[in-house]
Structure formats: C-alpha cells, structure tokens
Design a protein around this motif. Structure first.
Motif, PDB file in Angstrom:
ATOM      1  N   ASN A   1      19.854   3.588  34.599  1.00  0.00           N
ATOM      2  CA  ASN A   1      21.028   2.918  34.036  1.00  0.00           C
ATOM      3  C   ASN A   1      21.191   3.243  32.537  1.00  0.00           C
ATOM      4  OD1 ASN A   1      21.464   1.695  36.561  1.00  0.00           O
ATOM      5  ND2 ASN A   1      20.150  -0.019  36.033  1.00  0.00           N
ATOM      6  N   GLY A   2      20.893   4.506  32.189  1.00  0.00           N
ATOM      7  CA  GLY A   2      21.091   4.966  30.820  1.00  0.00           C
ATOM      8  C   GLY A   2      19.937   4.716  29.871  1.00  0.00           C
ATOM      9  N   GLU A   3      18.941   3.962  30.315  1.00  0.00           N
ATOM     10  CA  GLU A   3      17.787   3.654  29.463  1.00  0.00           C
ATOM     11  C   GLU A   3      16.564   4.447  29.927  1.00  0.00           C
ATOM     12  OE1 GLU A   3      17.803   1.505  26.811  1.00  0.00           O
ATOM     13  OE2 GLU A   3      19.958   1.220  27.112  1.00  0.00           O
ATOM     14  N   ILE A   4      15.802   5.002  28.991  1.00  0.00           N
ATOM     15  CA  ILE A   4      14.598   5.756  29.344  1.00  0.00           C
ATOM     16  C   ILE A   4      13.559   4.816  29.942  1.00  0.00           C
ATOM     17  CG2 ILE A   4      12.650   7.072  28.427  1.00  0.00           C
ATOM     18  CD1 ILE A   4      14.569   8.185  26.305  1.00  0.00           C
ATOM     19  N   VAL A   5      13.031   5.216  31.095  1.00  0.00           N
ATOM     20  CA  VAL A   5      11.957   4.450  31.743  1.00  0.00           C
ATOM     21  C   VAL A   5      10.812   5.417  32.000  1.00  0.00           C
ATOM     22  CG1 VAL A   5      11.277   3.112  33.770  1.00  0.00           C
ATOM     23  CG2 VAL A   5      13.587   2.866  32.849  1.00  0.00           C
ATOM     24  N   ASN A   6       9.619   5.091  31.513  1.00  0.00           N
ATOM     25  CA  ASN A   6       8.469   5.988  31.689  1.00  0.00           C
ATOM     26  C   ASN A   6       7.375   5.367  32.550  1.00  0.00           C
ATOM     27  OD1 ASN A   6       7.628   4.095  29.828  1.00  0.00           O
ATOM     28  ND2 ASN A   6       6.468   5.550  28.576  1.00  0.00           N
ATOM     29  N   ILE A   7       7.776   4.478  33.455  1.00  0.00           N
ATOM     30  CA  ILE A   7       6.829   3.832  34.366  1.00  0.00           C
ATOM     31  C   ILE A   7       7.099   4.345  35.783  1.00  0.00           C
ATOM     32  CG2 ILE A   7       5.989   1.626  35.269  1.00  0.00           C
ATOM     33  CD1 ILE A   7       7.221   0.349  32.695  1.00  0.00           C
ATOM     34  N   PRO A   8       6.235   5.214  36.316  1.00  0.00           N
ATOM     35  CA  PRO A   8       6.464   5.790  37.652  1.00  0.00           C
ATOM     36  C   PRO A   8       6.624   4.752  38.760  1.00  0.00           C
ATOM     37  CG  PRO A   8       4.732   6.985  36.522  1.00  0.00           C
ATOM     38  CD  PRO A   8       5.025   5.775  35.683  1.00  0.00           C
ATOM     39  N   SER A   9       5.925   3.611  38.630  1.00  0.00           N
ATOM     40  CA  SER A   9       5.973   2.591  39.673  1.00  0.00           C
ATOM     41  C   SER A   9       7.163   1.637  39.530  1.00  0.00           C
ATOM     42  CB  SER A   9       4.675   1.780  39.661  1.00  0.00           C
ATOM     43  OG  SER A   9       4.526   1.106  38.412  1.00  0.00           O
ATOM     44  N   TYR A  10       8.019   1.890  38.539  1.00  0.00           N
ATOM     45  CA  TYR A  10       9.194   1.035  38.314  1.00  0.00           C
ATOM     46  C   TYR A  10       9.967   0.897  39.623  1.00  0.00           C
ATOM     47  CZ  TYR A  10      13.642  -0.595  36.339  1.00  0.00           C
ATOM     48  OH  TYR A  10      14.772  -1.323  36.050  1.00  0.00           O
ATOM     49  N   SER A  11      10.261  -0.343  40.000  1.00  0.00           N
ATOM     50  CA  SER A  11      10.936  -0.600  41.275  1.00  0.00           C
ATOM     51  C   SER A  11      12.452  -0.663  41.089  1.00  0.00           C
ATOM     52  CB  SER A  11      10.419  -1.909  41.870  1.00  0.00           C
ATOM     53  OG  SER A  11      10.880  -2.068  43.183  1.00  0.00           O
ATOM     54  N   LEU A  12      13.140   0.231  41.765  1.00  0.00           N
ATOM     55  CA  LEU A  12      14.596   0.292  41.645  1.00  0.00           C
ATOM     56  C   LEU A  12      15.273  -0.770  42.507  1.00  0.00           C
ATOM     57  CD1 LEU A  12      14.986   4.165  41.875  1.00  0.00           C
ATOM     58  CD2 LEU A  12      15.303   2.784  39.827  1.00  0.00           C
TER      59      LEU A  12
END
Length: 200
Positions: free
Chosen positions: A122-133
């Motif tokens: 959603n336009g923001e950098i996320v560097n957590i592979p396990s981040y749940s969409l």
C-alpha cells in the motif's frame, strides 16, 4: 533473520518433490538421501507420516518451527477448517505473495527482496517477510528497485495466474484480492495430517 540455510537438494530428495524449485539432483537421484536412500524402508508410523507432512509444509513456505506453530495456533482461533485456514495464512505471507506475483523466481529470493526493502505494501516499504496481507492490500516494487535484474528476469520469465491475485505490469504492483480457497492452492500438502499432529 531466521531461515533454513541447509542443503536444498537433500530436502527435495527426502520428500521426492521439488520443494525449492526445479532440482537436477531430484531427477538424477530419484531416491532418498544418505547411504540407505536406495534401500527399502520399513513402514512408517502414523506419527512419522504426519511429522513429514508438517516438515514439508515448513520447508515449502520457508518457515521455521516456532513461527509455524504460531501460525497454526492462529489458524485454530479463526473460523473455518483449521487446515485450510493454515494454508491461507501461509499464502498470505508477504514473501509468498511476492513469489506468487512473479516478482521473484523463488520464495527464498522473494524473502530476500522483502528484507532488503525492495517491496512496498500500500505504498509503504515493508521489510518483514512474514507480514500478513489482508484482502485489498497492494504489493508493489519500490520505484528505484524496478530496474533490478532479478526482478526484471523473473517477470520476463512469465508468471502463473492465480485467481486471488491481480497483477498490473505497468505499475509493477499486484493486489491481494481475497484469501485463496484450498482447491486454488497448488501445493501438494495434506494439511489434515498437520492438524492431526498438533491435536495429539
């Protein structure tokens, strides 16, 4: 960053499946690893079969033991069939979605792209592979990362279409439309065996 770093061909031969992608070793040696790999093994116990299925799921999605157990516990608290919900949660991981969208050729390289801040949600950098969409989330490639060779090569190789994902080639972004149904997930995993294992 916790992840499996051992031999990939050995694991593929253990389960007789190309878990980490195409494997020449699996084609050349279609038997288990080790000095007793060719010999006929005794009948496996019910527990051994269930444990093997859990291990296969862990290696497939690149999740270690504690994280997998936490994901299973999360699945038990949600409505629906626990085994199916477990696979849905694994499919909703950011690194897995990057791989499914074709941005990376393997889940391992997708994990690396996320960790190195090449991916946005959603336009923001996320560097957590396990981040749940969540449904409706848009996964994209960071503007200055769009020229990365690994990304352009992966996209040029073509991608499989998945009904729960939408890809916009112009924007280098994909939408996580909805949670996938079990029959839409191509992985050869008998999730009911995993449920039985954790229920003991």
């Amino acid at each position: 960053m916790a992840r499996y770093t051992g031999p990939k061909a050995k694991i593929a031969r253990k389960f007789q499946e190309a878990i980490f992608g195409p494997s020449k070793a699996l084609q050349k040696k279609s038997y288990g690893p080790g000095q007793h790999g060719r010999s006929r093994r005794r009948k496996q116990s019910e527990y051994a079969i269930q444990l093997a299925e859990k291990q296969k799921a862990k290696y497939t999605y690149g999740v270690l033991e504690k994280q997998f157990a936490n994901t299973f516990e999360k699945a038990t608290r949600k409505k629906g069939v626990t085994g199916e919900v477990l696979l849905q949660l694994l499919e909703a991981r950011l690194d897995n979605t990057v791989y499914r969208l074709g941005i990376a050729p393997t889940r391992r390289s997708a994990r690396q792209l996320v960790s190195h801040k090449h991916i946005t949600v959603n336009g923001e950098i996320v560097n957590i592979p396990s981040y749940s969409l969540k449904e409706g989330d848009v996964v994209g490639v960071r503007e200055r990362s769009k020229t990365l060779e690994v990304i352009s090569n992966s996209l040029a190789a073509g991608r499989k279409q998945f009904s729960w994902l939408e890809w916009d080639g112009k924007e280098f972004a994909g939408k996580f439309v909805t949670m996938p149904q079990r029959d839409e997930i191509p992985e050869n995993i008998k999730e009911q065996l995993i449920v039985e294992l954790y229920s003991k």
